[in-house]
Design a protein around this motif. Structure first.
Motif, short mmCIF file in Angstrom:
data_model
loop_
_atom_site.label_atom_id
_atom_site.label_comp_id
_atom_site.label_asym_id
_atom_site.label_seq_id
_atom_site.Cartn_x
_atom_site.Cartn_y
_atom_site.Cartn_z
N THR A 198 0.84 -1.20 0.00
CA THR A 198 0.00 0.00 0.00
C THR A 198 0.87 1.25 0.00
N SER A 199 1.90 1.25 0.85
CA SER A 199 2.80 2.40 0.93
C SER A 199 3.46 2.65 -0.43
N ARG A 200 3.93 1.57 -1.07
CA ARG A 200 4.61 1.73 -2.36
C ARG A 200 3.65 2.17 -3.46
N ALA A 201 2.40 1.68 -3.38
CA ALA A 201 1.41 2.07 -4.39
C ALA A 201 1.11 3.57 -4.28
N LEU A 202 0.93 4.05 -3.05
CA LEU A 202 0.64 5.48 -2.85
C LEU A 202 1.82 6.33 -3.31
N ASN A 203 3.04 5.94 -2.91
CA ASN A 203 4.22 6.70 -3.31
C ASN A 203 4.42 6.68 -4.82
N PHE A 250 -0.26 -9.10 -2.57
CA PHE A 250 -0.78 -7.74 -2.73
C PHE A 250 -0.56 -7.26 -4.16
N PHE A 279 7.61 1.86 -9.89
CA PHE A 279 6.35 1.19 -9.53
C PHE A 279 5.24 1.34 -10.57
N PRO A 280 4.88 2.57 -10.98
CA PRO A 280 3.80 2.69 -11.97
C PRO A 280 4.22 2.18 -13.35
N VAL A 302 15.69 16.75 -3.88
CA VAL A 302 14.68 17.59 -4.56
C VAL A 302 15.31 18.90 -5.02
N PRO A 306 1.56 3.98 6.09
CA PRO A 306 1.75 2.52 6.05
C PRO A 306 3.22 2.13 6.06
N GLY A 354 1.47 7.94 1.89
CA GLY A 354 2.21 6.69 1.79
C GLY A 354 3.19 6.46 2.93
N GLY A 355 3.64 7.52 3.56
CA GLY A 355 4.58 7.39 4.67
C GLY A 355 3.98 6.70 5.88
N TYR A 387 9.56 5.59 -8.69
CA TYR A 387 9.69 5.85 -10.12
C TYR A 387 9.31 4.61 -10.93
N LYS A 404 10.36 14.23 -4.90
CA LYS A 404 9.37 14.89 -4.05
C LYS A 404 8.49 13.85 -3.35
N ASN A 456 12.14 3.34 -6.18
CA ASN A 456 10.99 2.43 -6.20
C ASN A 456 9.73 3.13 -6.68
N PHE A 479 -5.66 1.56 -5.55
CA PHE A 479 -5.05 2.88 -5.33
C PHE A 479 -4.64 3.54 -6.65
N SER A 504 9.48 10.92 -2.41
CA SER A 504 10.31 10.40 -1.33
C SER A 504 10.31 11.36 -0.14
N ASN A 507 6.99 11.09 1.65
CA ASN A 507 6.95 9.82 2.39
C ASN A 507 7.71 9.95 3.72
N ARG A 527 2.02 6.40 -7.06
CA ARG A 527 0.99 7.26 -7.62
C ARG A 527 1.40 8.73 -7.48
N LEU A 528 1.92 9.07 -6.31
CA LEU A 528 2.36 10.44 -6.05
C LEU A 528 3.54 10.81 -6.96
#
Lengths: 146, 159
Positions: free
Chosen positions: A19-24, B119, A86-87, B53, B87, B84-85, A84, A35, A82, B129, A37, A40, A26-27
């Motif tokens: 879940t954490s990796r999916a959200l990051n 997952f 992931f998607p 950044v 989880p 995301g931070g 970068y 940004k 990661n 997501f 990272s 996060n 997507r972001l």
């Protein structure tokens, strides 16, 4: 019974990581991997500050070797790279490649830190993981041709 | 920007970075607690990420100016993608719970790997997501089996 509960918790933890990796990921596709990272780490830092207050676990360790602080550096790079890929790779492919790299690197770092060469079973494990990467490569090529 | 094979290499490289992160964070956790070590790593990681950044931002805007591009409008994303931070931080606490419970470190790591792969499978199928959907083929199962079996040999095969 309690063992099964812990087995389930650890399994669930894998989904929490996902879940954490999916959200990051997507972001990252919206604002860029570095940004993502940063967000996060800042959000995680605030969350853990609250958790430490609640759990009452403030423990400034004595005589901590300086190398122990390198984790944050590698963590910042890991989340950026990661997020970068992931998607671009998809959740499953990304998870499989990251696990492969993680396992092989773990064998190498243990070897380097411990000085003993890895056991036969571990070498076999590396070979099987590499076979897995090779097999997923063949699928990738097939898809490119389509 | 990059080709497909670059993504593969980057994925594996990310895994190596993760192994290094865990190696050093475990060292810190030995001297403190897992949660405190993770807190420290998040704080230092935030500083490193900020530097990255700033460094990459300066390079990008210089390139944009050279190309005569306008600064692009900010992309709208749902608010929850910034979380995301949370989880990520929970992972460390949850792992400490299972390692201190009746499950060993090896068992915890192995089950977490299984959880990640399941997952990934579910996420690809349903596009959880907002992640891109991807068709699951039999070869994926074979690859997952190889990676899991190999990882199990590495985790339980002694050091």
């Amino acid at each position: 019974m309690t063992v099964l509960l812990y087995v389930f918790l650890a399994f669930l933890n894998g989904a929490v990581i996902g879940t954490s990796r999916a959200l990051n990921g997507r972001l990252s596709s919206a604002i860029g991997p570095f940004k993502a990272s940063l967000w996060n780490h800042v959000v995680g830092f605030v969350f853990l500050s609250v958790a430490l207050v609640v759990l009452g676990q403030w423990e400034w360790g004595a005589s901590v070797p300086w190398a122990a602080y390198l984790g944050g550096f590698f963590g910042a790079l890991f989340v950026a790279v990661n997020s970068y890929v992931f998607p671009r790779l998809g959740a499953m492919q990304a998870a499989l490649l990251v696990i492969s790299g993680q396992m092989i690197a773990a064998v190498l770092t243990d070897w380097q830190a411990g000085g003993e060469s890895p056991t036969g079973l571990r070498c076999l494990g590396v070979a099987v993981v590499l076979l897995g990467i090779y097999l997923s490569q063949t699928r990738g090529r097939k898809e490119d041709r389509k | 920007m990059f080709g497909r094979s670059t993504d593969w290499v980057l994925g594996i490289a990310a895994g190596a970075l993760l192994a290094l992160m865990i190696h050093y964070n475990s060292l810190l956790a030995e001297h403190t607690t897992p949660t405190f070590a993770s807190w420290t790593a998040h704080g230092l990681g935030a500083v490193v990420a900020l530097l990255l950044v700033l460094l990459t931002g300066a390079r990008l805007s210089r390139r944009r100016r050279a190309d005569g591009e306008e600064k692009s409008a900010p992309v709208q994303v749902p608010r929850w993608v910034y979380l995301g931070g949370i989880p990520g931080a929970c992972t460390v606490i949850l792992a400490a719970v299972t390692v201190n419970g009746s499950l060993s470190l090896s068992g915890t790591i192995a089950m977490m790997l299984v959880g990640q792969i399941v997952f990934g499978l579910v996420s690809d199928h349903f596009g959880l997501f907002d992640s891109p959907k991807r068709r699951i083929v039999p070869m994926d199962g074979l690859v997952a089996l190889c990676v899991l079996a190999g990882s199990a040999l590495i985790i339980f095969g002694g050091s």
